[in-house]
Design a protein around this motif. Structure first.
Motif, mmCIF file in Angstrom:
data_model
loop_
_atom_site.group_PDB
_atom_site.id
_atom_site.type_symbol
_atom_site.label_atom_id
_atom_site.label_comp_id
_atom_site.label_asym_id
_atom_site.label_seq_id
_atom_site.Cartn_x
_atom_site.Cartn_y
_atom_site.Cartn_z
ATOM 1 N N PHE A 325 37.465 21.903 74.985
ATOM 2 C CA PHE A 325 36.272 23.290 74.565
ATOM 3 C C PHE A 325 35.070 22.871 74.255
ATOM 4 C CE2 PHE A 325 40.760 24.753 73.920
ATOM 5 C CZ PHE A 325 40.783 25.787 74.766
ATOM 6 N N ASP A 326 34.705 21.575 74.683
ATOM 7 C CA ASP A 326 33.408 21.124 74.311
ATOM 8 C C ASP A 326 32.281 22.025 74.677
ATOM 9 O OD1 ASP A 326 33.823 20.434 76.891
ATOM 10 O OD2 ASP A 326 32.734 18.555 77.026
ATOM 11 N N ALA A 327 32.366 22.439 75.931
ATOM 12 C CA ALA A 327 31.025 23.256 76.437
ATOM 13 C C ALA A 327 30.990 24.525 75.495
ATOM 14 C CB ALA A 327 31.333 23.805 77.740
ATOM 15 N N THR A 328 32.055 25.021 74.968
ATOM 16 C CA THR A 328 32.062 26.153 74.251
ATOM 17 C C THR A 328 31.489 25.946 72.766
ATOM 18 O OG1 THR A 328 34.116 27.173 75.155
ATOM 19 C CG2 THR A 328 33.536 28.175 73.294
ATOM 20 N N VAL A 333 27.576 26.859 67.494
ATOM 21 C CA VAL A 333 27.717 25.733 66.396
ATOM 22 C C VAL A 333 28.689 26.593 65.400
ATOM 23 C CG1 VAL A 333 26.840 24.387 64.667
ATOM 24 C CG2 VAL A 333 25.698 25.068 66.814
ATOM 25 N N ALA A 334 28.843 27.884 65.171
ATOM 26 C CA ALA A 334 29.569 28.264 64.022
ATOM 27 C C ALA A 334 31.162 28.349 64.372
ATOM 28 C CB ALA A 334 29.464 30.142 64.171
ATOM 29 N N LEU A 335 31.424 27.838 65.437
ATOM 30 C CA LEU A 335 33.020 27.453 65.895
ATOM 31 C C LEU A 335 33.323 26.203 65.101
ATOM 32 C CD1 LEU A 335 33.142 28.672 69.506
ATOM 33 C CD2 LEU A 335 33.782 29.886 67.593
ATOM 34 N N ALA A 336 32.451 25.315 65.296
ATOM 35 C CA ALA A 336 32.620 24.061 64.806
ATOM 36 C C ALA A 336 32.808 24.140 63.295
ATOM 37 C CB ALA A 336 31.688 22.882 64.997
ATOM 38 N N PHE A 459 41.923 29.330 68.341
ATOM 39 C CA PHE A 459 40.863 29.708 67.909
ATOM 40 C C PHE A 459 39.737 29.461 68.997
ATOM 41 C CE2 PHE A 459 36.959 28.545 65.473
ATOM 42 C CZ PHE A 459 36.617 29.758 65.153
ATOM 43 N N LEU A 460 39.667 27.912 69.567
ATOM 44 C CA LEU A 460 38.811 27.743 70.608
ATOM 45 C C LEU A 460 39.185 28.640 72.126
ATOM 46 C CD1 LEU A 460 38.298 24.108 70.077
ATOM 47 C CD2 LEU A 460 36.864 26.104 69.416
ATOM 48 N N GLY A 461 40.582 28.657 72.237
ATOM 49 C CA GLY A 461 40.540 29.547 73.463
ATOM 50 C C GLY A 461 40.276 30.944 73.509
ATOM 51 N N LEU A 462 40.573 31.663 72.256
ATOM 52 C CA LEU A 462 40.239 32.919 72.170
ATOM 53 C C LEU A 462 38.411 33.331 72.066
ATOM 54 C CD1 LEU A 462 42.454 34.156 69.419
ATOM 55 C CD2 LEU A 462 42.468 34.917 71.829
#
Length: 468
Positions: A325-328, A333-336, A459-462
């Motif tokens: 999910f690197d593109a996401t 940035v909030a995801l990281a 988390f990243l998938g959703l």
């Protein structure tokens, strides 16, 4: 078990010196005096300091001395050194001392010990040294120890002592008491008399207090308890400990394959077993095996390397999920920032379930009939806590980043991961146990991997589906 020993006066000062300080630790001045006596080779001073001390005190002193001082300490004490001390020290310390001492001295030292203590000292020696030490012992004692050493490691046969009192049921109380008074081979400590038939099979026991309260002419079979909780000599020591716990035993007869009496297990030995097994489980959960604080740097590093390597491999697997999910992540940035929260909460929740499961498996409380009930409970706990923490973190994330959808994503991921933490926190230990793998050793690494992978993926998938 520990107790303060009587204070002894060092020969060179004529004054008294306390072995332990106010905190119960070996007093620094006392340890320094012992070390100086050892370095000087002053056997008289060392005996004045240590000859009459409790074996627990001597064991603690041995562990605090330098490695090269320990064999000299034993040699200087000579006949005043009680080899029972070696049953109280770390395995590494005991092996270092035994290897440094001549086999003749070891043979002389262990011959006066209870058979279970002698076996405990000899069992980890190299076969060649073990054979040489046994060859230097009297024939009867040698045969007894060899028989015990022939039983599997960590079995009741290794823990039992062969010094016991067995009498036939037709003896009277008076004859039994006279026999004990006249015998020179009584155990140092005993609490029950074992009653045996003509084939030397246990048929009952008589507690000492009941024996002493009964009149002399009464036959033993009249006062014996026929409910004998005997233990097979090849039974694992942990299973033997459960028998003691289940029936509140003080001692138990140990029998061979033909149910003949071969020894007796005492509660003090079982206490040691329980402590060892508990320590083994705790170390296993951390992946440190049989490590002791007295081990060398090289041994400690080597023993920890394996599980750290496995952990590295599983961490790479979790990183691989993030890489999907690197593109996401680049777009938001909030995801990281929020991503570690989901994985951390799942790991902690899973560890809570896993700890209860591993302990319940070790005590045999978690059996087939209640695994489903326990699993259902943990799933419901995971779901409830998942919902509660989802609300909390969802509100925090939505407020922090002013993004309601982001709050909903992390809330949903939190529910999924805590539910899966409960599921795998029970499934992994039970599955490993079914495969014959100690769950205390392997569960942590696998559980951490699962909760990380599920947490990151959820988390990243959703986030990819709903936010991008």
């Amino acid at each position: 078990m520990q107790e303060h020993a009587e204070q002894a006066a060092p020969a060179e000062t004529g004054g008294s010196m306390a072995v332990r300080d106010a905190d119960g630790e070996i007093a620094a001045p006392f340890l320094q005096a012992v070390s100086e006596a050892v370095e000087a080779g002053d056997g008289a001073a060392l005996r004045a300091l240590c000859a009459d001390r409790h074996e627990i005190d001597i064991a603690d002193i041995l562990e605090m001395l330098d490695q090269d001082e320990r064999p000299l300490f034993v040699a200087l004490l000579g006949e005043d050194f009680d080899y029972a001390v070696l049953t109280e020290v770390d395995d590494t310390v005991r092996e270092q001392i035994i290897e440094a001492l001549p086999n003749e001295a070891v043979a002389e030292g262990v011959r006066d010990l209870e058979s279970d203590d002698a076996v405990y000292i000899l069992e980890d020696l190299e076969a060649e040294d073990q054979a040489e030490i046994l060859a230097r012992m009297p024939a009867v004692e040698r045969a007894v120890l060899r028989r015990s050493l022939d039983f599997p490691e960590d079995s009741a046969g290794r823990r039992m002592q062969t010094d016991l009192i067995a009498v036939p049921p037709f003896w009277t109380v008076g004859r039994t008491i006279d026999y004990m008074r006249e015998s020179e081979d009584l155990p140092d400590e005993f609490y029950e008399i074992i009653v045996v038939d003509e084939q030397f099979k246990p048929v009952g026991t008589v507690a000492l207090n009941r024996l002493l309260r009964t009149k002399r002419p009464i036959p033993i079979e009249t006062i014996m308890d026929p409910d004998v909780q005997s233990i097979r000599a090849d039974l694992d020591q942990e299973e033997a400990a459960r028998v003691f716990e289940r029936y509140n035993l003080v001692s138990a007869a140990v029998v061979d394959d033909h149910d003949r009496l071969v020894g007796v297990l005492m509660f003090d030995d079982i206490v040691d077993v329980i402590q060892e097994e508990a320590e083994e489980d705790i170390r296993g959960l951390a992946g440190v095996g049989d490590e002791e604080i007295s081990d060398t740097v090289a041994y400690t590093a080597r023993s920890r390397f394996t599980w750290l390597f496995v952990n590295l491999a599983t961490a790479i697997l979790a990183s691989g999920v993030i890489a999907l999910f690197d593109a996401t992540l680049q777009q938001m940035v909030a995801l990281a920032i929020l991503m570690p929260i989901v994985a951390s909460m799942g790991g902690n929740a899973g560890t809570q379930t896993m700890t209860v499961a591993v302990r319940s498996l070790a005590t045999r409380e978690l059996a087939g009939y209640n695994i489903r009930r326990f699993a259902t409970r943990e799933l419901m706990v995971g779901l409830i806590n998942g919902v509660l923490f989802a609300v909390i973190i969802g509100v925090v994330a939505a407020t922090w980043f002013t993004n309601v959808q982001l709050g909903a994503v992390i809330a949903a991921a939190m529910i999924v991961n805590l539910f899966c933490a409960g599921l795998f926190g029970i499934a992994i230990p039970v599955g490993l146990d079914k495969m014959g793998i100690d769950p205390a050793i392997a569960s942590t690494v696998f559980l951490t991997t699962v909760t990380d992978v599920v947490g990151f993926f959820a988390f990243l998938g959703l986030a990819t589906v709903l936010l991008m």
